[in-house]
Design a protein around this motif. Structure first.
Motif, short mmCIF file in Angstrom:
data_model
loop_
_atom_site.label_atom_id
_atom_site.label_comp_id
_atom_site.label_asym_id
_atom_site.label_seq_id
_atom_site.Cartn_x
_atom_site.Cartn_y
_atom_site.Cartn_z
N SER A 1 20.45 34.78 72.21
CA SER A 1 19.41 35.06 71.22
C SER A 1 19.47 34.08 70.06
O SER A 1 18.44 33.58 69.60
N MET B 1 18.25 30.71 71.27
CA MET B 1 16.79 30.70 71.41
C MET B 1 16.11 30.60 70.05
O MET B 1 15.08 29.93 69.91
N THR C 1 13.60 27.63 69.11
CA THR C 1 12.25 27.91 68.61
C THR C 1 12.01 27.21 67.28
O THR C 1 10.93 26.64 67.06
N GLN D 1 14.32 25.92 76.26
CA GLN D 1 13.88 27.30 76.10
C GLN D 1 13.73 28.00 77.45
O GLN D 1 14.16 29.14 77.62
N ILE E 1 15.94 31.18 78.35
CA ILE E 1 15.31 32.48 78.62
C ILE E 1 15.62 32.94 80.04
O ILE E 1 15.89 34.12 80.28
N SER E 2 15.61 32.00 80.98
CA SER E 2 15.96 32.35 82.36
C SER E 2 17.39 32.86 82.45
O SER E 2 17.68 33.81 83.18
N LEU F 1 19.01 34.42 80.09
CA LEU F 1 18.97 35.78 79.55
C LEU F 1 18.40 36.76 80.57
O LEU F 1 18.94 37.86 80.76
N SER G 1 20.69 24.43 79.94
CA SER G 1 20.00 24.50 78.65
C SER G 1 20.79 23.77 77.57
O SER G 1 20.23 22.99 76.79
#
Length: 135
Positions: free
Chosen positions: A17, A20, A24, A67, A71-72, A74, A106
């Motif tokens: 989190s 990310m 962002t 990202q 996200i993948s 997560l 990532s």
């Protein structure tokens, strides 16, 4: 090897989190800079602005992939927790391993993006130093 429990993938939630959030913020910063450079280019039609926009486009694409992989990762951590919950521990280990690989990708993309960013800043510094030497 110890058995994978629900807490193992859950621990990554906070880390992913935060990552990310940083991704962002980078994405939004690049978007703002690109919009600004776009307006300047429409006024001046300067080729140096095109090079900066091209560099930012590459960095923006890298950030997008960072990202996506984050996200993948997560998503696969959540899937791991569900698979542990339904008591398929062996499958959960492989899914969690895949989540870790996605997170590694990532972070590797982040390293590449940082290198490109630093190189772009070095070009700006060189331009300033050249201008100062010519004075």
């Amino acid at each position: 090897m110890e058995e994978l429990t629900l807490t193992t993938p859950a621990v990554l939630f906070s880390a992913i989190s935060l990552i990310m959030l940083a991704y962002t913020n980078r994405f939004l910063a690049y978007a703002a800079v690109i919009r600004n450079l776009h307006d300047k280019y429409l006024e001046k039609k300067d080729d140096s602005l095109l090079r900066q926009i091209k560099n930012l486009k590459l960095r923006l694409n890298l950030t997008r992939w960072m990202q996506i992989f984050g996200i993948s990762s997560l998503l696969f951590c959540v899937l791991t927790m569900f698979i542990i919950y339904i008591d398929y521990h062996r499958v959960a280990e492989y899914v969690f391993g895949f989540a870790l690989i996605l997170l590694i990708i990532s972070l590797a993309l982040l390293i590449k993006e940082i290198q490109i960013s630093a190189e772009a800043l070095q070009h700006h510094i060189a331009d300033i130093e050249e201008h100062l030497e010519n004075k």
